[in-house]
Motif scaffolding. Structure first.
Motif, mmCIF file in Angstrom:
data_model
loop_
_atom_site.group_PDB
_atom_site.id
_atom_site.type_symbol
_atom_site.label_atom_id
_atom_site.label_comp_id
_atom_site.label_asym_id
_atom_site.label_seq_id
_atom_site.Cartn_x
_atom_site.Cartn_y
_atom_site.Cartn_z
ATOM 1 N N GLY A 1 0.812 -1.212 0.000
ATOM 2 C CA GLY A 1 0.000 0.000 0.000
ATOM 3 C C GLY A 1 0.843 1.258 0.000
ATOM 4 O O GLY A 1 0.521 2.240 -0.680
ATOM 5 N N LEU A 2 1.937 1.241 0.745
ATOM 6 C CA LEU A 2 2.807 2.414 0.821
ATOM 7 C C LEU A 2 3.484 2.680 -0.521
ATOM 8 O O LEU A 2 3.596 3.834 -0.958
ATOM 9 C CB LEU A 2 3.863 2.198 1.911
ATOM 10 C CG LEU A 2 4.726 3.410 2.286
ATOM 11 C CD1 LEU A 2 3.849 4.522 2.854
ATOM 12 C CD2 LEU A 2 5.774 3.006 3.309
ATOM 13 N N ALA A 3 3.937 1.632 -1.194
ATOM 14 C CA ALA A 3 4.594 1.792 -2.495
ATOM 15 C C ALA A 3 3.623 2.274 -3.569
ATOM 16 O O ALA A 3 4.039 2.900 -4.553
ATOM 17 C CB ALA A 3 5.227 0.476 -2.936
ATOM 18 N N ALA A 4 2.333 1.988 -3.375
ATOM 19 C CA ALA A 4 1.334 2.460 -4.332
ATOM 20 C C ALA A 4 1.087 3.949 -4.200
ATOM 21 O O ALA A 4 0.599 4.589 -5.144
ATOM 22 C CB ALA A 4 0.020 1.691 -4.139
ATOM 23 N N ASP A 5 1.434 4.524 -3.051
ATOM 24 C CA ASP A 5 1.126 5.920 -2.782
ATOM 25 C C ASP A 5 2.366 6.789 -2.644
ATOM 26 O O ASP A 5 2.275 8.006 -2.668
ATOM 27 C CB ASP A 5 0.298 6.015 -1.498
ATOM 28 C CG ASP A 5 -0.583 7.256 -1.471
ATOM 29 O OD1 ASP A 5 -1.144 7.603 -2.526
ATOM 30 O OD2 ASP A 5 -0.692 7.869 -0.400
ATOM 31 N N GLU A 6 3.537 6.162 -2.467
ATOM 32 C CA GLU A 6 4.779 6.910 -2.272
ATOM 33 C C GLU A 6 5.805 6.487 -3.325
ATOM 34 O O GLU A 6 5.545 5.617 -4.156
ATOM 35 C CB GLU A 6 5.348 6.651 -0.869
ATOM 36 C CG GLU A 6 4.422 7.065 0.265
ATOM 37 C CD GLU A 6 4.322 8.569 0.431
ATOM 38 O OE1 GLU A 6 5.162 9.289 -0.154
ATOM 39 O OE2 GLU A 6 3.413 9.035 1.143
ATOM 40 N N ASN A 7 6.980 7.107 -3.275
ATOM 41 C CA ASN A 7 8.053 6.759 -4.190
ATOM 42 C C ASN A 7 8.517 5.334 -3.920
ATOM 43 O O ASN A 7 8.953 5.008 -2.813
ATOM 44 C CB ASN A 7 9.223 7.737 -4.009
ATOM 45 C CG ASN A 7 10.353 7.478 -4.977
ATOM 46 O OD1 ASN A 7 11.193 6.615 -4.747
ATOM 47 N ND2 ASN A 7 10.378 8.219 -6.067
ATOM 48 N N ALA A 8 8.407 4.469 -4.929
ATOM 49 C CA ALA A 8 8.678 3.039 -4.734
ATOM 50 C C ALA A 8 10.136 2.785 -4.374
ATOM 51 O O ALA A 8 10.426 1.905 -3.554
ATOM 52 C CB ALA A 8 8.299 2.250 -5.991
ATOM 53 N N VAL A 9 11.054 3.544 -4.957
ATOM 54 C CA VAL A 9 12.477 3.346 -4.665
ATOM 55 C C VAL A 9 12.757 3.676 -3.203
ATOM 56 O O VAL A 9 13.479 2.956 -2.504
ATOM 57 C CB VAL A 9 13.355 4.208 -5.593
ATOM 58 C CG1 VAL A 9 14.826 4.079 -5.215
ATOM 59 C CG2 VAL A 9 13.147 3.802 -7.040
ATOM 60 N N GLY A 10 12.177 4.775 -2.724
ATOM 61 C CA GLY A 10 12.345 5.143 -1.321
ATOM 62 C C GLY A 10 11.756 4.104 -0.383
ATOM 63 O O GLY A 10 12.337 3.794 0.661
ATOM 64 N N VAL A 11 10.603 3.552 -0.769
ATOM 65 C CA VAL A 11 9.964 2.512 0.044
ATOM 66 C C VAL A 11 10.841 1.270 0.109
ATOM 67 O O VAL A 11 11.006 0.663 1.173
ATOM 68 C CB VAL A 11 8.565 2.169 -0.518
ATOM 69 C CG1 VAL A 11 7.974 0.964 0.204
ATOM 70 C CG2 VAL A 11 7.629 3.359 -0.377
ATOM 71 N N ILE A 12 11.416 0.880 -1.024
ATOM 72 C CA ILE A 12 12.297 -0.298 -1.059
ATOM 73 C C ILE A 12 13.527 -0.077 -0.183
ATOM 74 O O ILE A 12 13.881 -0.928 0.647
ATOM 75 C CB ILE A 12 12.722 -0.614 -2.502
ATOM 76 C CG1 ILE A 12 11.516 -1.110 -3.317
ATOM 77 C CG2 ILE A 12 13.825 -1.671 -2.518
ATOM 78 C CD1 ILE A 12 11.829 -1.329 -4.780
ATOM 79 N N LEU A 13 14.182 1.077 -0.335
ATOM 80 C CA LEU A 13 15.392 1.358 0.435
ATOM 81 C C LEU A 13 15.100 1.427 1.932
ATOM 82 O O LEU A 13 15.838 0.861 2.745
ATOM 83 C CB LEU A 13 16.026 2.667 -0.043
ATOM 84 C CG LEU A 13 16.559 2.677 -1.483
ATOM 85 C CD1 LEU A 13 17.095 4.059 -1.837
ATOM 86 C CD2 LEU A 13 17.654 1.633 -1.648
ATOM 87 N N GLY A 14 14.025 2.096 2.297
ATOM 88 C CA GLY A 14 13.662 2.195 3.714
ATOM 89 C C GLY A 14 13.276 0.854 4.298
ATOM 90 O O GLY A 14 13.663 0.512 5.423
#
Length: 235
Positions: free
Chosen positions: A173-186
């Motif tokens: 859900g977070l990757a659908a609404d935020e920057n996917a690269v940032g979500v992966i790294l975090g």
């Protein structure tokens, strides 16, 4: 790192840490590290959580391309509120014994590791031992030719423990609404920190963590993310 990536990174890092500390996979890593070489356990667990985090973020990133972005945003907002209330409910109904999850995981691992009874009818003596050894080699899993059994156990238990978990769904859900690269790294950084802590600290660390407090904190964070998502504008 631009602002959208930093925002996705921060949210993913905080959400994953609070979801994973003291969780089932955290306990699995802690217990396995006490029984087997820590390097194999660490590599197996890290490989698994990095894979699941990346797959989850990719699924979330692809969602807006399959459904309208506004609908994906609304679903994400509902997920945050739902996970927040779910976590608070779990914290409210949590047993006072913070070691219950740890003891349950340890019991299940003990059952899986228990030696099977192989004293059935069959050849005896040296000849029987040789036949049994040959059969064991024939039944040896293919993956053990490339990876150690400890690595495979740590990877598989962690992977299937994470798949469909609350933290994984929240990452989607977070990757659908935020920057996917940032979500992966975090998410990867959070998983690495939690896994290293579990392997290094072992059972003593897992037993000292108040699971109720961590669950309550994760519920509050999910609700904050839900409010922020509700108030934000869809671009």
């Amino acid at each position: 790192m631009n602002l959208p990536m930093f925002q996705g990174f921060g949210k993913s890092l905080m959400m994953t840490v609070l979801s994973e500390v003291g969780d089932r996979t955290f306990c699995v890593a802690a217990i396995l590290a006490m029984r087997h070489p820590w390097s194999s356990v660490l590599c197996g667990c890290l490989s698994s959580v990095i894979l699941t985090t990346t797959l989850s973020a990719v699924i979330g990133w692809a969602a807006p391309n399959l459904i309208p972005r506004e609908l994906a945003h609304r679903i994400t907002t509902l997920l945050f509120f739902g996970f927040g209330l779910w976590s608070l409910w779990e914290a409210y109904n949590e047993d006072d014994d913070d070691n219950e999850e740890l003891e349950q995981v340890e019991k299940e691992l003990n059952q899986d590791a228990a030696p099977k009874d192989t004293t059935g009818k069959g050849p005896k003596g040296k000849e029987g031992s040789k036949v049994a050894e040959d059969l064991k080699k024939q039944r040896k899993p293919f993956l053990t030719n490339f990876f150690s059994p400890v690595f495979i156990e740590a990877f598989s238990v962690t992977f299937f423990g994470e798949w469909g978990d609350k933290s994984q769904l929240a990452t989607i859900g977070l990757a659908a609404d935020e920057n996917a690269v940032g979500v992966i790294l975090g998410g990867i950084l959070a998983q690495v920190l939690c896994t290293v802590a579990a392997v290094a600290g072992g059972k003593s660390l897992a037993s000292k963590i108040s699971e109720r407090l961590v669950t309550m904190a994760s519920g509050v964070v999910f609700l904050i993310f839900g409010v922020q998502s509700f108030l934000s504008t869809v671009y």
